[in-house]
Design a protein around this motif. Structure first.
Motif, PDB file in Angstrom:
ATOM      1  N   PRO A  15      93.963  32.004   6.038  1.00  0.00           N
ATOM      2  CA  PRO A  15      95.194  32.259   5.265  1.00  0.00           C
ATOM      3  C   PRO A  15      94.915  32.775   3.865  1.00  0.00           C
ATOM      4  N   MET A  16      93.818  32.322   3.249  1.00  0.00           N
ATOM      5  CA  MET A  16      93.463  32.822   1.922  1.00  0.00           C
ATOM      6  C   MET A  16      93.045  34.288   1.992  1.00  0.00           C
ATOM      7  N   ARG A  17      92.313  34.667   3.029  1.00  0.00           N
ATOM      8  CA  ARG A  17      91.941  36.073   3.201  1.00  0.00           C
ATOM      9  C   ARG A  17      93.196  36.915   3.406  1.00  0.00           C
ATOM     10  N   ASP A  18      94.112  36.404   4.228  1.00  0.00           N
ATOM     11  CA  ASP A  18      95.355  37.136   4.498  1.00  0.00           C
ATOM     12  C   ASP A  18      96.166  37.323   3.219  1.00  0.00           C
ATOM     13  N   LEU A 224     104.891  19.860   1.513  1.00  0.00           N
ATOM     14  CA  LEU A 224     103.495  20.289   1.449  1.00  0.00           C
ATOM     15  C   LEU A 224     102.992  20.414   2.880  1.00  0.00           C
ATOM     16  N   VAL A 225     102.260  21.470   3.186  1.00  0.00           N
ATOM     17  CA  VAL A 225     101.792  21.676   4.554  1.00  0.00           C
ATOM     18  C   VAL A 225     100.283  21.891   4.562  1.00  0.00           C
ATOM     19  N   ARG A 226      99.635  21.377   5.611  1.00  0.00           N
ATOM     20  CA  ARG A 226      98.198  21.642   5.786  1.00  0.00           C
ATOM     21  C   ARG A 226      98.035  23.086   6.232  1.00  0.00           C
ATOM     22  N   VAL A 227      97.219  23.851   5.509  1.00  0.00           N
ATOM     23  CA  VAL A 227      97.101  25.287   5.769  1.00  0.00           C
ATOM     24  C   VAL A 227      96.577  25.559   7.173  1.00  0.00           C
ATOM     25  N   ASP A 228      95.534  24.851   7.590  1.00  0.00           N
ATOM     26  CA  ASP A 228      94.956  25.165   8.895  1.00  0.00           C
ATOM     27  C   ASP A 228      95.774  24.602  10.063  1.00  0.00           C
ATOM     28  N   LEU A 245     103.936  24.850  13.551  1.00  0.00           N
ATOM     29  CA  LEU A 245     102.653  24.197  13.394  1.00  0.00           C
ATOM     30  C   LEU A 245     101.945  24.020  14.733  1.00  0.00           C
ATOM     31  N   LYS A 246     100.633  24.010  14.694  1.00  0.00           N
ATOM     32  CA  LYS A 246      99.823  23.818  15.891  1.00  0.00           C
ATOM     33  C   LYS A 246      99.986  22.402  16.430  1.00  0.00           C
TER      34      LYS A 246
END
Length: 266
Positions: A15-18, A224-228, A245-246
């Motif tokens: 997500p950071m790359r995106d 707040l959400v967990r990025v992965d 979410l997964k």
């Protein structure tokens, strides 16, 4: 410049790359992203192969850190580091030829960095970069020493790793790795895992100060959400960005307008 300017992006969080790719496309449309790496070893391999004009490197990556990768890439690429640690960045980069970005990357800060990079590239177009190399090499050495003295992982060890949740007469210890999201709910905060839900008395503000910003993003004033844990970003019939979410069959999470920049490609 006649030839297109090229860049490498290296970050172990997709997500950071995106996000950085999307921001770069906005502030510097002509910039060509020739390669993306998920760790420091890949960054060195792809950087040596493509020899990009610019390398955007996350500082903390598996295999090789961004600092270690930079020591192998700086002779042919301008280095820009990404970090989640504000004071750490200020200490390391206030002086010298290297630049830094705080994560998540803001459009304004990235525009400033890109303008500086354009100037450097235009100034040195067609010239030998060797005169700058000793200065950068010295700064990388100072930065390495700073990391060794302060401990690169030191900021991370201070982050919250366990949530204490009261369940009846028992105290349940919930690892933050299990948490999919936190959501403010009146006087309590909802802690949601893939299989369970808990209520705690910590506020979102307290959690923001205690959680790793690489792992949890604020997507709404109440969430707040967990990025992965993010599987998909889509828009509903009202045009709102919604997260699926997964491994979670519950509700989708709304991204507020103030935080829509996190998913600017949408």
């Amino acid at each position: 410049m006649s030839n297109p300017v090229t860049a490498l992006i290296a970050d172990d969080e997709a997500p950071m790359r995106d996000l950085l790719r999307a921001r770069l496309h906005t502030v510097w449309p002509e910039l060509q992203i020739v390669a993306e790496a998920a760790n420091g070893v890949q960054a060195v391999e792809l950087g040596s192969q493509h020899k990009p004009d610019i390398a955007f490197l996350d500082i903390r990556m598996p295999g090789l850190s961004g600092i270690e990768a930079a020591r192998q890439l700086y002779t042919h690429s301008h280095i820009v580091f990404a970090t989640a640690y504000d004071q750490y960045a200020l200490d390391a980069f206030q002086q010298g030829a290297l630049d830094y970005l705080l994560k998540p990357v803001s459009a304004d800060r990235l525009a400033t960095t890109c303008a500086r990079l354009r100037t450097r590239l235009e100034t040195r177009h067609g010239a030998n970069r060797e005169p700058e190399a000793p200065e950068i090499g010295q700064q990388l050495a100072r930065l390495t020493a700073l990391l060794e003295n302060k401990g690169q992982a030191k900021p991370k060890t201070g982050y919250l790793r366990w949530i204490q949740a009261q369940v009846g007469a028992s105290l349940r210890m919930v690892s933050t790795r299990e948490v999919l999201f936190f959501q403010a709910d009146d006087k309590y905060t909802r802690v949601q895992t893939a299989t369970s839900e808990f209520l705690i008395r910590k506020t979102l503000k307290e959690l923001l100060d205690e959680l790793d910003p690489d792992e949890f993003w604020r997507i709404h004033r109440s969430t707040l959400v967990r990025v992965d844990a993010i599987a998909e970003v889509s828009r509903d019939v009202r045009g709102r960005q919604m997260l699926r979410l997964k491994n979670f069959d519950g509700e989708q999470l709304e991204v507020s307008r103030n935080h829509s920049y996190l998913f600017q490609q949408m």
